[in-house]
Motif scaffolding. Sequence first.
Motif, mmCIF file in Angstrom:
data_model
loop_
_atom_site.group_PDB
_atom_site.id
_atom_site.type_symbol
_atom_site.label_atom_id
_atom_site.label_comp_id
_atom_site.label_asym_id
_atom_site.label_seq_id
_atom_site.Cartn_x
_atom_site.Cartn_y
_atom_site.Cartn_z
ATOM 1 N N PRO A 263 0.838 -1.207 0.000
ATOM 2 C CA PRO A 263 0.000 0.000 0.000
ATOM 3 C C PRO A 263 0.867 1.249 0.000
ATOM 4 C CG PRO A 263 -0.049 -1.101 2.146
ATOM 5 C CD PRO A 263 0.661 -2.020 1.219
ATOM 6 N N ASP A 264 0.338 2.344 -0.538
ATOM 7 C CA ASP A 264 1.116 3.578 -0.691
ATOM 8 C C ASP A 264 1.682 4.071 0.635
ATOM 9 O OD1 ASP A 264 0.643 3.560 -3.389
ATOM 10 O OD2 ASP A 264 -1.092 4.904 -3.268
ATOM 11 N N GLU A 265 0.913 3.905 1.718
ATOM 12 C CA GLU A 265 1.332 4.460 3.002
ATOM 13 C C GLU A 265 2.366 3.604 3.723
ATOM 14 O OE1 GLU A 265 -2.378 1.969 3.647
ATOM 15 O OE2 GLU A 265 -1.653 3.465 2.197
ATOM 16 N N SER A 266 2.747 2.442 3.130
ATOM 17 C CA SER A 266 3.649 1.525 3.829
ATOM 18 C C SER A 266 5.093 2.017 3.846
ATOM 19 C CB SER A 266 3.589 0.143 3.180
ATOM 20 O OG SER A 266 4.080 0.197 1.848
ATOM 21 N N GLY A 267 5.477 2.867 2.895
ATOM 22 C CA GLY A 267 6.841 3.380 2.860
ATOM 23 C C GLY A 267 7.861 2.398 2.327
ATOM 24 N N VAL A 268 7.420 1.373 1.567
ATOM 25 C CA VAL A 268 8.343 0.420 0.958
ATOM 26 C C VAL A 268 8.056 0.337 -0.532
ATOM 27 C CG1 VAL A 268 8.694 -0.943 3.047
ATOM 28 C CG2 VAL A 268 6.807 -1.499 1.514
ATOM 29 N N LEU A 269 8.993 -0.274 -1.258
ATOM 30 C CA LEU A 269 8.898 -0.329 -2.712
ATOM 31 C C LEU A 269 8.306 -1.657 -3.179
ATOM 32 C CD1 LEU A 269 12.421 1.126 -3.576
ATOM 33 C CD2 LEU A 269 10.231 2.317 -3.694
ATOM 34 N N PRO A 270 7.634 -1.663 -4.337
ATOM 35 C CA PRO A 270 7.150 -2.926 -4.909
ATOM 36 C C PRO A 270 8.319 -3.838 -5.278
ATOM 37 C CG PRO A 270 6.139 -1.025 -5.977
ATOM 38 C CD PRO A 270 7.266 -0.500 -5.149
ATOM 39 N N GLN A 271 7.992 -5.123 -5.486
ATOM 40 C CA GLN A 271 9.024 -6.096 -5.841
ATOM 41 C C GLN A 271 8.425 -7.108 -6.811
ATOM 42 O OE1 GLN A 271 11.269 -9.531 -3.376
ATOM 43 N NE2 GLN A 271 11.643 -7.477 -2.581
ATOM 44 N N GLN A 272 9.219 -7.497 -7.806
ATOM 45 C CA GLN A 272 8.800 -8.506 -8.771
ATOM 46 C C GLN A 272 9.939 -9.498 -8.937
ATOM 47 O OE1 GLN A 272 6.471 -7.548 -12.493
ATOM 48 N NE2 GLN A 272 8.364 -8.161 -13.487
ATOM 49 N N ARG A 273 9.612 -10.808 -8.865
ATOM 50 C CA ARG A 273 10.661 -11.819 -8.951
ATOM 51 C C ARG A 273 10.063 -13.159 -9.346
ATOM 52 N NH1 ARG A 273 13.322 -12.260 -3.287
ATOM 53 N NH2 ARG A 273 14.265 -14.087 -4.255
ATOM 54 N N PRO A 274 10.869 -14.053 -9.955
ATOM 55 C CA PRO A 274 10.374 -15.401 -10.263
ATOM 56 C C PRO A 274 10.120 -16.183 -8.981
ATOM 57 C CG PRO A 274 12.323 -14.881 -11.552
ATOM 58 C CD PRO A 274 12.208 -13.815 -10.491
ATOM 59 N N LEU A 275 9.146 -17.081 -9.023
ATOM 60 C CA LEU A 275 8.797 -17.935 -7.892
ATOM 61 C C LEU A 275 8.665 -19.351 -8.423
ATOM 62 C CD1 LEU A 275 7.575 -18.553 -5.016
ATOM 63 C CD2 LEU A 275 5.365 -18.027 -6.031
ATOM 64 N N LEU A 276 9.464 -20.297 -7.932
ATOM 65 C CA LEU A 276 9.397 -21.671 -8.383
ATOM 66 C C LEU A 276 8.615 -22.487 -7.369
ATOM 67 C CD1 LEU A 276 10.493 -23.682 -10.572
ATOM 68 C CD2 LEU A 276 12.152 -24.350 -8.855
ATOM 69 N N VAL A 277 7.515 -23.080 -7.798
ATOM 70 C CA VAL A 277 6.707 -23.913 -6.913
ATOM 71 C C VAL A 277 7.295 -25.318 -6.899
ATOM 72 C CG1 VAL A 277 4.430 -24.899 -6.526
ATOM 73 C CG2 VAL A 277 4.657 -22.552 -7.335
ATOM 74 N N VAL A 278 7.676 -25.811 -5.735
ATOM 75 C CA VAL A 278 8.332 -27.116 -5.653
ATOM 76 C C VAL A 278 7.597 -28.100 -4.756
ATOM 77 C CG1 VAL A 278 10.614 -26.192 -6.121
ATOM 78 C CG2 VAL A 278 9.833 -26.340 -3.771
ATOM 79 N N GLY A 279 6.553 -27.723 -4.055
ATOM 80 C CA GLY A 279 5.866 -28.695 -3.216
ATOM 81 C C GLY A 279 4.922 -28.043 -2.237
ATOM 82 N N GLU A 280 4.279 -28.873 -1.439
ATOM 83 C CA GLU A 280 3.324 -28.392 -0.462
ATOM 84 C C GLU A 280 4.006 -27.554 0.620
ATOM 85 O OE1 GLU A 280 0.070 -28.806 -0.292
ATOM 86 O OE2 GLU A 280 -0.260 -30.153 -1.959
ATOM 87 N N ASP A 281 3.268 -26.547 1.097
ATOM 88 C CA ASP A 281 3.689 -25.759 2.249
ATOM 89 C C ASP A 281 5.092 -25.178 2.096
ATOM 90 O OD1 ASP A 281 1.256 -26.283 3.568
ATOM 91 O OD2 ASP A 281 2.012 -28.234 4.168
ATOM 92 N N LYS A 282 5.382 -24.681 0.934
ATOM 93 C CA LYS A 282 6.670 -24.019 0.716
ATOM 94 C C LYS A 282 6.648 -22.674 1.430
ATOM 95 C CE LYS A 282 9.574 -22.106 -2.964
ATOM 96 N NZ LYS A 282 10.829 -22.699 -2.538
ATOM 97 N N ALA A 283 7.516 -22.522 2.410
ATOM 98 C CA ALA A 283 7.529 -21.289 3.192
ATOM 99 C C ALA A 283 8.343 -20.232 2.457
ATOM 100 C CB ALA A 283 8.123 -21.544 4.567
ATOM 101 N N LEU A 284 7.774 -19.063 2.279
ATOM 102 C CA LEU A 284 8.414 -17.976 1.545
ATOM 103 C C LEU A 284 8.547 -16.769 2.453
ATOM 104 C CD1 LEU A 284 6.256 -18.250 -1.692
ATOM 105 C CD2 LEU A 284 8.529 -19.222 -1.346
ATOM 106 N N SER A 285 9.620 -16.042 2.293
ATOM 107 C CA SER A 285 9.800 -14.824 3.071
ATOM 108 C C SER A 285 10.435 -13.775 2.170
ATOM 109 C CB SER A 285 10.687 -15.080 4.293
ATOM 110 O OG SER A 285 10.814 -13.898 5.061
ATOM 111 N N TYR A 286 9.829 -12.605 2.117
ATOM 112 C CA TYR A 286 10.325 -11.522 1.277
ATOM 113 C C TYR A 286 10.444 -10.262 2.119
ATOM 114 C CZ TYR A 286 8.851 -14.719 -2.380
ATOM 115 O OH TYR A 286 8.694 -15.829 -3.167
ATOM 116 N N THR A 287 11.569 -9.598 1.971
ATOM 117 C CA THR A 287 11.790 -8.335 2.670
ATOM 118 C C THR A 287 11.800 -7.215 1.641
ATOM 119 O OG1 THR A 287 13.077 -9.407 4.414
ATOM 120 C CG2 THR A 287 13.316 -7.029 4.174
ATOM 121 N N LEU A 288 10.867 -6.278 1.792
ATOM 122 C CA LEU A 288 10.765 -5.167 0.851
ATOM 123 C C LEU A 288 11.689 -4.032 1.258
ATOM 124 C CD1 LEU A 288 6.922 -5.084 0.174
ATOM 125 C CD2 LEU A 288 8.717 -6.314 -1.037
ATOM 126 N N THR A 289 12.184 -3.335 0.258
ATOM 127 C CA THR A 289 13.132 -2.249 0.487
ATOM 128 C C THR A 289 12.404 -0.979 0.916
ATOM 129 O OG1 THR A 289 14.563 -3.172 -1.223
ATOM 130 C CG2 THR A 289 14.978 -0.896 -0.570
#
Length: 585
Positions: free
Chosen positions: A134-160
């Motif tokens: 959201p605009d008020e969050s003070g962070v930048l958007p991010q776009q990246r490839p995501l490879l699905v490899v199985g159930e319950d794949k835990a993902l973590s992304y840190t925005l700039t």
Amino acid sequence: MRGQGRKLLTFALALSMGACSADDSAAGLQLLLSQQPAAAIEVGQPVSIEAAIEGNHGLLVNYRWQLRSPEGTELSFERLAGASAMFIPRVAGSYEVLCTAEVEGAGTRSRTLSIEVRAGDVIPITYLLQLTPPDESGVLPQQRPLLVVGEDKALSYTLTESRSVALDVTHEGQALSCTVLVRDELGSSDFQRHLLGGKGHVSVGGAAWVVVIPDALWLAPWLAHIEANSSSIKLMADDSQVAPVTGTVRSGGSPLMAAKVALYGIEEGMTVPSTLGESDIEGAFEVVARGGARRLVIVPPAASGLPTAVVEAHNVSFPSPSSSWVFDYEVKTVELEASVQDSAGAPLQGARVLARASSLQAVGSLFVGETSYIAEGRISLEFTTDASGKVVTLAGGLVRVPDGSYELEVIPPPESPDGRLQLNAQVDGLKGLSMQLPQRVTLRGVISDTHGVASFARVELQGLAGVEEIIADALGAFSASLTSDQSYGLVVRPPTFDFDHAPLVARTLTVGEDHGEEQERGWTLPRAVHIGGEVLGPSGAGIAGVSVSIYHCNEGCVQRAELVNETRTTVGGRFALRLPQEPAP
């Protein structure tokens, strides 16, 4: 994956234990390889390899890597960084990693590591992940490839974190109202802001390029580079490397009035325009432009019927003033003799006929001194049909167009039961072009899943007229009226209460006229791969309200295609999504 990251890494040392071979038998300074995971690797699971020289104390080492598939072909690594390499296996089998190390003053060492990969239960699919905070969050958007490899794949992304920078734009000490086009070097989306009085704020993650377009039409735009290490930046108009360009626009040798004229250049990947000029009653114009390769664009008045002209003028010297530019339209027009019939073959009155040409050849010439340049053209026109079905101008007159290749689209009047028609035609004195609209066909479909019928699934059909949404009934049945022999994009989404299945994205659907007025099809929703994770800010706290969108993507996963699924993060920055276990049909 975050929980796994806290575990101690287990390394499989690549010594002379069957899996590895070496051609360096000398004692000391031996090349060692280790992999993570150490075993039980499945298709789609990232494999990291680390190299090290045993007993190395400060010697410089240069590493070279090679990767071979189970079929023996050479592959590329996903990531290479000195002593580290990473790849993602796409098929099951035995992969070979060859590492060669050149050790300062001690020669070359090589070692081969064999890595066994099993098929696993899930077909790996690469999607494109778009995170939009959201605009008020003070962070930048991010776009990246995501490879699905199985159930319950835990993902973590840190925005700039984005930094708010106050801009103060001036010219000769005076405030300068302007529009700024900003491209953040961290790769966030381009955006623009209007700065009234030259003052305003922009949010960037670090360094950024800024095109400044003054409101004052006599002042040329310029490109500036800013760093987000200051809360306030003053931008002063750059009057260097600019020159006036004057000339004349003609059509068939006569002056053309009210034509818009501009020059465009590319600097640091950004388009930097000149000032905007307009030809007067004598056809004369003036713009102020900067040095470099230039593209001249001339937009004629709509009433002229002429195409927009584009000239690539790469060899023009700047910033020396130039007053000898002459552009002369030389457009050959031909009659478009065409008619429209409905699906039964009867003349159709009141249809809209759209004609678009994006690359008309040789529509005019630009003369700069003794050098000439040929212009390409583009044009969009609209016509209608009379009582006899003949294509005429909106005023009912004869249709004449520049000769060239056109994309034609015929849109029937609202009361017509027929579908739209789209075709390509070479218009060069073409006579007797007859365009018959296709009939509409009733498509009856049934949506099922791995348990049986899929009640209340949502069906989305993307055609020339836009997107049509239909909700299947309790038995998974739906019907839609489609244009025959036209391609549609099809997306079927499971109801919100179905947690076992994912959206089905079929990239093309065509119903043929030769199969009758009613046709039946069936689709089965795929089983879902459940992915989940978190989106964090620079401080490590979760960000709520981030839009998480997953798209199919092209080869290399640079450009996104169809939307597969989307959601928003919760208060703690968490999200969960369902994606298909199988590639799109």
